[in-house]
Design an enzyme around this catalytic site. Sequence first.
Site, mmCIF file in Angstrom:
data_model
loop_
_atom_site.group_PDB
_atom_site.id
_atom_site.type_symbol
_atom_site.label_atom_id
_atom_site.label_comp_id
_atom_site.label_asym_id
_atom_site.label_seq_id
_atom_site.Cartn_x
_atom_site.Cartn_y
_atom_site.Cartn_z
ATOM 1 N N LYS A 40 1.146 8.473 -5.595
ATOM 2 C CA LYS A 40 0.271 9.524 -5.073
ATOM 3 C C LYS A 40 -0.212 10.523 -6.115
ATOM 4 O O LYS A 40 -1.051 11.370 -5.817
ATOM 5 C CB LYS A 40 0.992 10.281 -3.945
ATOM 6 C CG LYS A 40 1.256 9.439 -2.705
ATOM 7 C CD LYS A 40 -0.041 8.885 -2.166
ATOM 8 C CE LYS A 40 0.187 7.874 -1.058
ATOM 9 N NZ LYS A 40 -1.020 7.112 -0.739
ATOM 10 N N PRO A 45 6.787 9.123 -8.552
ATOM 11 C CA PRO A 45 5.820 8.021 -8.571
ATOM 12 C C PRO A 45 5.969 7.035 -7.420
ATOM 13 O O PRO A 45 5.079 6.202 -7.217
ATOM 14 C CB PRO A 45 6.102 7.341 -9.920
ATOM 15 C CG PRO A 45 7.503 7.717 -10.264
ATOM 16 C CD PRO A 45 7.705 9.092 -9.708
ATOM 17 N N HIS A 103 -5.695 -5.104 -2.801
ATOM 18 C CA HIS A 103 -4.418 -5.507 -2.210
ATOM 19 C C HIS A 103 -4.410 -5.167 -0.723
ATOM 20 O O HIS A 103 -4.528 -4.010 -0.346
ATOM 21 C CB HIS A 103 -3.254 -4.790 -2.911
ATOM 22 C CG HIS A 103 -2.918 -5.385 -4.239
ATOM 23 N ND1 HIS A 103 -1.717 -6.002 -4.505
ATOM 24 C CD2 HIS A 103 -3.640 -5.486 -5.373
ATOM 25 C CE1 HIS A 103 -1.715 -6.445 -5.749
ATOM 26 N NE2 HIS A 103 -2.867 -6.137 -6.303
ATOM 27 N N TYR A 146 8.435 -3.362 -3.887
ATOM 28 C CA TYR A 146 9.338 -2.213 -3.994
ATOM 29 C C TYR A 146 10.712 -2.692 -3.562
ATOM 30 O O TYR A 146 10.875 -3.171 -2.437
ATOM 31 C CB TYR A 146 8.883 -1.069 -3.091
ATOM 32 C CG TYR A 146 7.573 -0.426 -3.496
ATOM 33 C CD1 TYR A 146 7.552 0.726 -4.278
ATOM 34 C CD2 TYR A 146 6.348 -0.961 -3.087
ATOM 35 C CE1 TYR A 146 6.361 1.325 -4.633
ATOM 36 C CE2 TYR A 146 5.149 -0.367 -3.449
ATOM 37 C CZ TYR A 146 5.159 0.777 -4.224
ATOM 38 O OH TYR A 146 3.985 1.371 -4.589
ATOM 39 N N TYR A 166 0.145 5.043 2.729
ATOM 40 C CA TYR A 166 0.049 4.300 1.477
ATOM 41 C C TYR A 166 -1.404 4.106 1.058
ATOM 42 O O TYR A 166 -1.754 4.288 -0.123
ATOM 43 C CB TYR A 166 0.742 2.946 1.622
ATOM 44 C CG TYR A 166 0.987 2.236 0.310
ATOM 45 C CD1 TYR A 166 2.087 2.557 -0.483
ATOM 46 C CD2 TYR A 166 0.140 1.226 -0.138
ATOM 47 C CE1 TYR A 166 2.317 1.916 -1.687
ATOM 48 C CE2 TYR A 166 0.362 0.570 -1.342
ATOM 49 C CZ TYR A 166 1.450 0.916 -2.105
ATOM 50 O OH TYR A 166 1.686 0.270 -3.296
#
Length: 389
Positions: free
Chosen positions: A296, A292, A72, A200, A384
Amino acid sequence: MRTQIAIIGGGPSGLLLSQLLHRSGISSVVLERKTRKYVQGRIRAGVLETGMVDLLRTAGVAKRMDAEGFIHDHTKIAYGNEVFEIDLKRLTGTPVMVYGQTEVTRDLYDARDSMGGDIRFNVENVVIHGADGDAPFVTYDANGTAHRIECDYIAGCDGFHGVSRQTIPRAMRKEYEKVYPFGWLGILSETPPVDDELIYANSERGFALCSMRNANLSRYYIQCSLSDKPEDWTDAAFWAELKRRIPQETAEALITGPAIEKSIAPLRSFVTEPMRWGRLFLCGDAAHIVPPTGAKGLNTAASDIHYLFDGLRDFYRDGSCEGLDAYSQKALARVWKAERFSWWMSNLLHRFPDQSDFDLKMQQAEIAFLRDNENAQRVMAENYVGLPY
């Protein structure tokens, strides 16, 4: 019996350490209180940082991940009906890999099987002895028989509720914790993902996340009350609520189906210091928990294993204790940065029961700033994809 490293916990962090040690000629025994089927059946996150991807390749367990995992280059943030992308590859030079923890665990078990790894399941009454001395050992019961393993070092990879952290005297450790006033209701469904990237979503009704495991297996989450139980939510109720929390165009494209797994996870931030006591080293959830948001948990466990493996390899190869002595400091420095990122994302995307109108305006302004400012996007992207080891 005797081994060089006793590993408590047969989840992905314990297995990964055992695999890396084996490839460096260092012996280990893994003790797991559950069955193999139980461990392999646990549903967890599936976003792997570039550092963990490289570590799995070093361990020789990346063949299936490289063939079946999804690379991704972006992730998406939604607010109401608005969606914007964070271009991970352009901003950092690296993507993330989407490959479920269940699959990582399966690959590690297969690798340990092929190399004759010593993994013992259904163990009970595990006790760590002498970790603050020069001759540590572990005792446990299995099938009604008492066993003892003498070792050089002990790796505690047995999670938040395991024995490893509790072995460190309470006066010798300090714990930091934040409990969030909501949970995540998640379902797994044999349906195609609604989007090529993770979404998200912050909505007036609460957080939602659209993610995937493969081309025909999707994972979706919605923020829920801590008092909720999975059985309170029918599949139809879940899908209807998810559609209310994601942009209309995304909701219209959503393909629904029966849930093959449904569970609720509470959200907690937790760190214990130090992560070493004598010859006992804590790794992963035994030492720290992250919400979550940001994915991580498994990745911070992997960075712990990286630091511990490097220290053990140097000790057995060169007689150097430098890496082992620096383990706790190095691991915690990275853990706290991951905690900060997970805390930030959680505050950015969730609705809190005590939020004032001012708080909501600040949250909206933070999302708008992230949308409009490339430097802010770069900071998010760097965290990220994973900070360097």
